[in-house]
Write an enzyme that holds these catalytic residues in place. Structure first.
Site, PDB file in Angstrom:
ATOM      1  CG  ASP A 106       6.214   3.987   4.836  1.00  0.00           C
ATOM      2  OD1 ASP A 106       7.332   3.466   5.005  1.00  0.00           O
ATOM      3  OD2 ASP A 106       5.753   4.852   5.584  1.00  0.00           O
ATOM      4  CG  HIS A 114       9.593   5.613   5.999  1.00  0.00           C
ATOM      5  ND1 HIS A 114       9.271   4.446   6.656  1.00  0.00           N
ATOM      6  CD2 HIS A 114       9.896   6.520   6.962  1.00  0.00           C
ATOM      7  CE1 HIS A 114       9.354   4.646   7.972  1.00  0.00           C
ATOM      8  NE2 HIS A 114       9.748   5.889   8.181  1.00  0.00           N
ATOM      9  CD  GLU A 136      10.468   6.386  11.866  1.00  0.00           C
ATOM     10  OE1 GLU A 136      10.197   6.156  13.055  1.00  0.00           O
ATOM     11  OE2 GLU A 136       9.916   5.803  10.921  1.00  0.00           O
TER      12      GLU A 136
HETATM   13  C1  TNX Z   1       6.981   6.242  13.135  1.00  0.00           C
HETATM   14  S1  TNX Z   1       5.458   8.829  12.762  1.00  0.00           S
HETATM   15  C2  TNX Z   1       6.758   6.505  11.798  1.00  0.00           C
HETATM   16  C3  TNX Z   1       5.951   5.575  10.987  1.00  0.00           C
HETATM   17  C4  TNX Z   1       5.504   4.402  11.789  1.00  0.00           C
HETATM   18  C5  TNX Z   1       5.080   4.864  13.157  1.00  0.00           C
HETATM   19  C6  TNX Z   1       4.484   3.800  14.013  1.00  0.00           C
HETATM   20  C7  TNX Z   1       6.470   8.822  11.583  1.00  0.00           C
HETATM   21  C8  TNX Z   1       6.694  10.074  10.946  1.00  0.00           C
HETATM   22  N1  TNX Z   1       7.107   7.683  11.221  1.00  0.00           N
HETATM   23  O1  TNX Z   1       6.670   5.182   9.846  1.00  0.00           O
HETATM   24  O2  TNX Z   1       4.453   3.784  11.115  1.00  0.00           O
HETATM   25  O3  TNX Z   1       6.178   5.415  13.825  1.00  0.00           O
HETATM   26  O4  TNX Z   1       3.950   4.308  15.190  1.00  0.00           O
END
Ligand code: TNX
Length: 760
Positions: A195, A268, A330
């Site tokens: 990440d 990420h 994301e």
């Molecule tokens: C969203 S869940 C993310 C993570 C974060 C998390 C915190 C997901 C696929 N991505 O990168 O750590 O929220 O709740």
């Protein structure tokens, strides 16, 4: 007294035992309390007094590991008689009639465990371990109820996730976590290895991934989104060598756990791009010290896919399981927008917009994974036309997204926020440790249903199961991690294992009475947040509020004078009514001097509650501003855990809140919540102005203040002015100016975050 445990483990073959049928669940005084609840338990009369010596027999080499685990369990809580000759016989027998993960357990003159597989036998042993713990007596004797259990899981995928990037957890912790997964009869460990804040797996061909990508310069203190956040200045790093990974993989396999490694792409990716910026489309980032969503993204060029082939290849060779998780969550597309390669790619592939680059990425990765003999899993953002239907979708944003994925032909693992996010707060009590945000109480986990009613029958089989996620932005120690997952993962394990029709929260909580001490006897830390009072307004009547209090057990004591409740304080027995304003403070007493929680709820009845409220230039349409409702519900959120649902956030330099009364109304004081009090520092407004208007359409300034002259009572701006008759108020609030955003890497207007506009 000398204790002797005559334990003999050898492979013996014994004859088939007559089949028996189960007639449902019966109860006697020796009720077995097992988590997750077995599919069927039949308790017979009588008991088995386990002798000091147990004679453990296995008829299949596959079960030697399970037998060894049992030996350890008996050694810990063995019977205390010194009589090895009449050792209690425990048979671990293979029964190919049983389905893959099912098992049976019979206790009568002897103990028989049957399963078709190592996994099934592992589950049988876990059940027996719990019984040994529950029925061992202080005098050292072990007296088990006679019973028959026939058990099998509801879902085939029962997972737990661990993010080791945001905080690194060493191999010993990971093994302990795997033990915990096995103890809950779960069978998948999703290991989130990469990440923005750290790359955690050795890749031989790209040594800089760990040499550079595994270490960050520091970590933000407090919440990453707090106003004026600072770094701790302490380097944070760590990674697993390939030898360590192999060791963990075999450790997991012995316990029936399959590991799903995740290499998160194309977003990420800051840690990766800090090491190899050539695979990105933008400038080289540092390994991130803050948490959030960053714009550093892999570039869809051929050299990137060659790199991904190499890395996924090494990962595929290390992990024997069928799945490889490639993230996909994301993704910020800014850098794709401004890159030549991306423009060429879009023209070549006839793409309509940059968003399509993500599905292009997904398709390229799918073919890489296929070549390495793996099936891909991606977060629900990957769902798009043209991706391989055999790719599994992990639904995290909602159960609904999972339903859509199932109906478009994908297998789905449900892991929704609100039910399965164990990084969220467990209660609203003020003594909860800092968490990312959100609220996922034990009861919310227990209410999780992976097969939503709306899902048509023909797609049901596509729901492989579910998973709990532990993201570790704010989880920095083994103890903290334990407390975030326990007992929430116990509730999830039951949702995923036990028959749906048997689910009962009360009954589950009662079984936790046995299960939590069992976990603690294995040196796990277990939170008790489900015992803390939850306070809520059930309705507002005649200038007052009716307030309900709830906890999963114990007696709730409360005060109305701000003092800490004790035995002398009244015990809650039903909704209480308060007039005007009040602060309720509550704690739960479960006896023996054990108190849990420090829950508060402050309410204030005021004139804006019954007025109309509009925000900005919107019309008289209150409901459009969902956020704004919390501004006049009578609840002051400033003495509660920061829960964004209780705050209104406006991403504007300035906003105008318009309060319109039914008729002329006398006002002399307005206050607005600006400080979350607990765990979150909000940017303070730069200025506030309040105007009154009357029926003639005249407008006049009632109050004006800058950050310097503003009067506050710590958590609220308090504006007092001479009594004035008005038909409405305009409250103008200026934001705190611009702030540096670590996520966006630029100055951004600070949000205006407010709670309750109290008007008197
Ligand atoms: C969203 S869940 C993310 C993570 C974060 C998390 C915190 C997901 C696929 N991505 O990168 O750590 O929220 O709740």
């Amino acid at each position: 007294m000398l204790r002797r445990l005559g334990i003999r483990i050898g492979v013996v073959v014994f004859g088939a035992v007559a089949a028996w049928t189960v007639v449902g669940t019966t109860n006697n005084v020796m009720t077995a309390k097992i988590v997750p609840q077995p599919a069927q338990i039949q308790t017979d009369d009588g008991e088995l007094i386990v002798s000091a010596g147990v004679d453990i027999r296995v008829d299949d080499d596959e079960f030697t590991f399970a037998a060894e685990q049992l030996r350890v369990a008996f050694a810990k809580h063995g019977a205390d008689a010194d009589d090895a000759d009449s050792a209690t016989v425990i048979e671990l027998a293979r029964d190919d009639e049983l389905s893959v993960e099912s098992y049976t357990l019979e206790i009568n003159e002897r103990i028989r465990l049957r399963a078709a597989t190592r996994a099934g036998m592992g589950h049988a042993v876990q059940t027996l371990r719990q019984l040994i713990f529950q029925f061992h007596r202080d005098d050292g004797r072990l007296v088990l109820p006679r019973l028959r259990i026939v058990d099998a899981p509801r879902f085939g995928y029962r997972g737990m996730h661990l993010d080791v990037s945001r905080h690194f957890f060493d191999v010993d912790f990971v093994k302990r976590y795997i033990d915990l997964i096995a103890l809950h009869k779960m069978n998948y460990f999703h290991w989130h290895l990469t990440d923005d804040q750290g790359w955690r797996i050795e890749i031989k061909k790209y040594p800089k991934l760990t040499a550079i990508g595994s270490t960050r310069a520091g970590t933000v203190t407090g919440h990453s989104l707090s106003f004026g956040s600072e770094l701790d200045g302490v380097e944070h790093g760590g990674y697993y060598t390939q030898d360590e990974i192999r060791d963990v993989v075999s450790y997991a396999a012995e316990r029936g756990i399959t590991i799903v490694p995740e290499f998160d792409v194309p977003g990420h990716a800051s840690a990766l791009l800090a090491a190899y910026p050539e695979f990105g489309c933008g400038p080289r980032p540092d390994v991130q010290t803050h948490f959030g969503i960053f714009k550093h993204v892999l570039c869809p060029k051929e050299m990137t896919f060659a790199f991904l082939d190499d890395v996924f290849g090494e990962i595929a060779a290390l992990f024997p399981g069928p799945y490889l998780h490639f993230g996909g969550d994301e993704v910020v597309t800014d850098h794709w927008q401004s890159c030549d390669e991306c423009r060429e790619l879009m023209a070549r592939e006839g793409m309509q917009g940059v968003a399509e680059i993500q599905s292009y990425f997904t398709r390229r990765i799918e073919s890489i994974l296929r070549a390495h003999g793996k099936r891909g899993i991606g977060w629900d953002e990957i769902l798009a036309d043209g991706i391989d239907p055999s790719t599994v979708v992990m639904a995290w944003r909602s159960v609904e997204r999972g339903r859509l994925a199932a109906e478009s032909g994908h297998d789905v693992i449900m892991s929704p926020v609100g039910h399965a996010y164990f990084d969220f707060y467990q209660s609203t009590s003020l003594d909860e440790p800092l968490a990312i945000h959100g609220l996922t109480r034990l009861r919310d986990v227990y209410a999780f249903e992976p097969e939503p009613d709306e899902l048509a029958g023909e797609y049901r089989a596509r729901i492989l199961g579910g998973q709990g996620n532990l993201w570790t932005e704010y989880v920095d120690s083994a103890e903290a991690a334990d407390r975030m997952v326990l007992p929430r993962m116990s509730a999830l394990a039951e949702v995923l294992w036990s028959p749906k029709g048997q689910r009962s929260l009360d009954e589950f909580v009662a079984r936790l009475g046995e299960f939590i001490p069992f976990l603690e006897s294995q040196d796990y830390q277990v939170a008790r947040s489900h015992l803390k009072p939850e306070l809520s307004v059930i309705d507002t009547v005649d200038g007052g509020f009716r307030i309900a209090m709830d906890s999963e057990a114990g007696a709730i004591h409360y005060t109305l004078d701000g003092s800490l409740p004790d035995e002398e304080s009244p015990v809650y027995s039903g909704p209480i009514s308060v007039q005007g304003s009040a602060t309720v403070r509550a704690r739960t007493n479960i006896g023996d001097g054990h108190w849990y929680g420090d829950s508060r709820l402050s309410v204030e009845f005021h004139r804006a509650m019954t007025a109309k409220l509009t925000v900005g230039n919107g019309g008289e349409d209150d409901a459009k501003w969902l956020d704004a409702r919390v501004l006049r519900d009578g609840v002051l959120a400033s003495d509660r855990i920061f829960n964004y649902q209780e705050w209104a956030m406006f991403q504007d330099e300035a906003i105008v809140l318009r309060v319109s009364f039914d008729g002329p109304t006398e006002v002399s004081r307005v206050s607005v919540g600006i400080d979350a009090g607990q765990h979150r520092r909000l940017p303070r407004p730069r200025g506030v102005r309040i105007f009154g208007h009357n029926t003639n359409g005249e407008v006049r300034e009632l109050y004006s203040a800058t950050a310097e002259t503003m009067e506050t009572d710590q958590t609220r701006i308090v504006a007092s002015f001479p009594v004035t008759r008005v038909t409405g108020l305009n409250i103008e609030i200026l934001n705190a100016g611009t702030l540096w955003s670590a996520e966006k890497e630029r100055m951004l207007p600070a949000a205006i975050v407010l709670d309750e506009i109290v008007v008197h």
